[in-house]
Motif scaffolding. Sequence first.
Motif, mmCIF file in Angstrom:
data_model
loop_
_atom_site.group_PDB
_atom_site.id
_atom_site.type_symbol
_atom_site.label_atom_id
_atom_site.label_comp_id
_atom_site.label_asym_id
_atom_site.label_seq_id
_atom_site.Cartn_x
_atom_site.Cartn_y
_atom_site.Cartn_z
ATOM 1 N N THR A 142 38.942 55.448 62.060
ATOM 2 C CA THR A 142 38.193 56.186 61.793
ATOM 3 C C THR A 142 38.297 57.817 62.191
ATOM 4 O O THR A 142 38.570 58.864 61.559
ATOM 5 C CB THR A 142 36.944 55.829 61.908
ATOM 6 O OG1 THR A 142 36.528 54.806 62.226
ATOM 7 C CG2 THR A 142 35.384 56.417 62.129
ATOM 8 N N ARG A 143 38.969 57.906 63.592
ATOM 9 C CA ARG A 143 38.873 59.346 63.897
ATOM 10 C C ARG A 143 40.111 59.370 64.632
ATOM 11 O O ARG A 143 40.300 59.101 65.887
ATOM 12 C CB ARG A 143 38.093 60.038 64.545
ATOM 13 C CG ARG A 143 37.889 61.305 65.598
ATOM 14 C CD ARG A 143 37.116 61.912 66.043
ATOM 15 N NE ARG A 143 35.400 61.827 65.294
ATOM 16 C CZ ARG A 143 34.554 61.675 65.854
ATOM 17 N NH1 ARG A 143 34.575 61.709 67.024
ATOM 18 N NH2 ARG A 143 33.880 62.425 64.786
ATOM 19 N N ASP A 144 41.485 58.794 63.983
ATOM 20 C CA ASP A 144 43.062 58.934 65.320
ATOM 21 C C ASP A 144 43.039 60.090 65.997
ATOM 22 O O ASP A 144 43.870 61.044 64.750
ATOM 23 C CB ASP A 144 44.278 58.460 64.350
ATOM 24 C CG ASP A 144 43.294 56.875 63.732
ATOM 25 O OD1 ASP A 144 42.599 55.680 64.949
ATOM 26 O OD2 ASP A 144 43.835 55.981 63.201
ATOM 27 N N LEU A 145 42.656 60.307 67.000
ATOM 28 C CA LEU A 145 43.726 61.637 67.930
ATOM 29 C C LEU A 145 44.672 61.514 68.626
ATOM 30 O O LEU A 145 45.541 60.076 68.887
ATOM 31 C CB LEU A 145 42.091 61.906 68.814
ATOM 32 C CG LEU A 145 41.444 62.238 68.084
ATOM 33 C CD1 LEU A 145 39.732 63.367 69.171
ATOM 34 C CD2 LEU A 145 41.177 63.388 66.894
ATOM 35 N N GLN A 146 45.706 62.755 69.316
ATOM 36 C CA GLN A 146 46.445 61.993 69.571
ATOM 37 C C GLN A 146 46.210 63.800 70.852
ATOM 38 O O GLN A 146 45.725 64.680 70.579
ATOM 39 C CB GLN A 146 48.068 62.506 69.467
ATOM 40 C CG GLN A 146 48.484 63.914 68.600
ATOM 41 C CD GLN A 146 49.126 64.264 67.725
ATOM 42 O OE1 GLN A 146 50.151 64.380 68.808
ATOM 43 N NE2 GLN A 146 49.346 64.790 66.759
ATOM 44 N N GLY A 147 46.706 62.939 71.951
ATOM 45 C CA GLY A 147 46.225 63.761 73.575
ATOM 46 C C GLY A 147 47.451 64.830 74.304
ATOM 47 O O GLY A 147 48.355 64.429 73.750
ATOM 48 N N PHE A 148 47.104 65.699 74.831
ATOM 49 C CA PHE A 148 47.980 66.828 75.092
ATOM 50 C C PHE A 148 48.409 65.846 76.536
ATOM 51 O O PHE A 148 49.653 66.605 76.750
ATOM 52 C CB PHE A 148 47.170 67.910 75.642
ATOM 53 C CG PHE A 148 48.472 68.553 75.468
ATOM 54 C CD1 PHE A 148 49.406 69.699 75.408
ATOM 55 C CD2 PHE A 148 47.639 69.271 77.365
ATOM 56 C CE1 PHE A 148 50.054 70.135 75.840
ATOM 57 C CE2 PHE A 148 48.732 70.319 77.299
ATOM 58 C CZ PHE A 148 49.540 71.068 76.962
ATOM 59 N N SER A 149 47.979 65.088 77.294
ATOM 60 C CA SER A 149 48.553 64.871 78.117
ATOM 61 C C SER A 149 50.344 64.546 78.548
ATOM 62 O O SER A 149 50.714 64.345 79.248
ATOM 63 C CB SER A 149 47.745 63.859 78.997
ATOM 64 O OG SER A 149 45.829 64.569 78.941
ATOM 65 N N LEU A 150 50.049 63.473 77.360
ATOM 66 C CA LEU A 150 51.579 63.109 77.708
ATOM 67 C C LEU A 150 52.001 63.725 76.994
ATOM 68 O O LEU A 150 54.041 63.544 77.886
ATOM 69 C CB LEU A 150 51.682 61.517 76.980
ATOM 70 C CG LEU A 150 53.180 61.157 76.728
ATOM 71 C CD1 LEU A 150 53.518 60.362 78.574
ATOM 72 C CD2 LEU A 150 52.466 59.328 75.978
ATOM 73 N N PRO A 151 52.489 64.869 75.865
ATOM 74 C CA PRO A 151 53.567 65.665 75.423
ATOM 75 C C PRO A 151 53.579 66.539 76.599
ATOM 76 O O PRO A 151 55.150 66.995 76.990
ATOM 77 C CB PRO A 151 52.695 65.980 74.243
ATOM 78 C CG PRO A 151 51.291 65.907 74.319
ATOM 79 C CD PRO A 151 51.309 64.844 75.366
ATOM 80 N N MET A 152 52.562 67.073 77.199
ATOM 81 C CA MET A 152 53.209 68.051 78.934
ATOM 82 C C MET A 152 53.511 67.089 79.803
ATOM 83 O O MET A 152 54.906 68.182 80.508
ATOM 84 C CB MET A 152 51.627 68.774 78.905
ATOM 85 C CG MET A 152 51.227 69.237 80.127
ATOM 86 S SD MET A 152 49.680 69.301 80.631
ATOM 87 C CE MET A 152 49.726 68.094 82.205
ATOM 88 N N ILE A 153 53.454 66.326 79.999
ATOM 89 C CA ILE A 153 54.448 65.349 81.278
ATOM 90 C C ILE A 153 55.563 65.516 81.092
ATOM 91 O O ILE A 153 56.044 65.616 81.674
ATOM 92 C CB ILE A 153 52.987 64.273 81.894
ATOM 93 C CG1 ILE A 153 51.984 64.642 82.265
ATOM 94 C CG2 ILE A 153 54.175 64.104 83.212
ATOM 95 C CD1 ILE A 153 51.547 63.135 82.904
#
Length: 400
Positions: free
Chosen positions: A164-175
């Motif tokens: 429905t609203r598939d999002l990717q978060g910033f925290s993991l690529p940042m870390i």
Amino acid sequence: MSETEYIALYKSNLLNDVIPFWANNSIDPENGGFFTCLTKEGQVYDTDKFIWLQCRQVWTFSMLYLQVEQNPSWLQIAEKGAAFLIKHGRDENKDWYFSLTKEGEPLIQAYNIFSDCFAAMAFAQLSKATANSSYAEIARETFDSILKRKNNPKGKYSKAYPGTRDLQGFSLPMILCNLVLEIEHLLDGNLVETVLKNGVDTVVNKFYKPEYGVILENIDTSNNFNDSFEGRLVNPGHGLESMWFVMDIAERSNDQELIRKCVDISLSTLEFGWDQENGGIFYFLDVNGNPPLQLEWDQKLWWVHVEAMITVLKGYLHTGDERCWNWFEKLHQYTWEHFVDEEFGEWYGYLNRQGEILLPLKGGKWKGCFHVPRGLYQLWKTMEKVQQKKKNESENLINS
């Protein structure tokens, strides 16, 4: 203040104040591991042990042993913390739990990949300090697991309805941008470069949106803006912290264009995130100026400010941009006036919008022995480089 005075202040606060606070108050001599829920005086007010904070403390004392002084008590603290983690920290799949009782019994399942990220960091750093291959193996094993899980980090623990609203978060690529440098000595060189390249591209070309001048916390799976609470969310501290990670990566190849881009993003983020009325950086904001979902949006947090200081100081070191220095001095003044506890040691973590102490704790579920000591070390060493660079430039001017 001069560079010399800043260097002395950060070094003293780290070695004579912050590190003794944790060394004297957080060690659990009976069960192993660390207590992180500490009052302003350093008394334990809750005994739950959060894996990512256990790992962060192992990393901190290992790093200090390697980079500052081969103090046997620091290494002992790190190794005892590691022993507790090895004994109690993972489930049958070797995923790291989120939290344990003081004795080491699991409390919260291994739902959070950040436990794994900081475990990999901790054991990689400890393997450097000790040359112990078993620590290296845990770090490698954990890092491999992170790479396998990174596209679906929460797995079965995700609350989102799929599709429905598939999002990717910033925290993991940042870390990952920082983690891969921490564990580089244990990895194949091609893998390191691939992860770094993907990490930098994700941070500066996908989550950074030039039309807003800031990094978003969540984007859709096509890397586009999503007009929802999550999609409009900005965490200025995350954006700023990631910029010094990327500058460290850019420094490896002397990529001045990337460093300049990081500086521009940092300055834009500070302009966006700074509280013009009360000073300090907001915790969360909505990129379109709507009310954020997070009720704590206007709090001022310790880690946001120390990470911002590192970022603008590194920006100044690499570019000489006076705006970075002006922001550094502004951030230093706010941070030292509001967070640093001269009486009992360490820093307060949480202020209200007006800059008053909101929670009189020095550690808890989210605050442990990591951002402050790492930040002070980074500020101390970066300021030394600034001082040396100015000295070199001055000598070159005289000799030219």
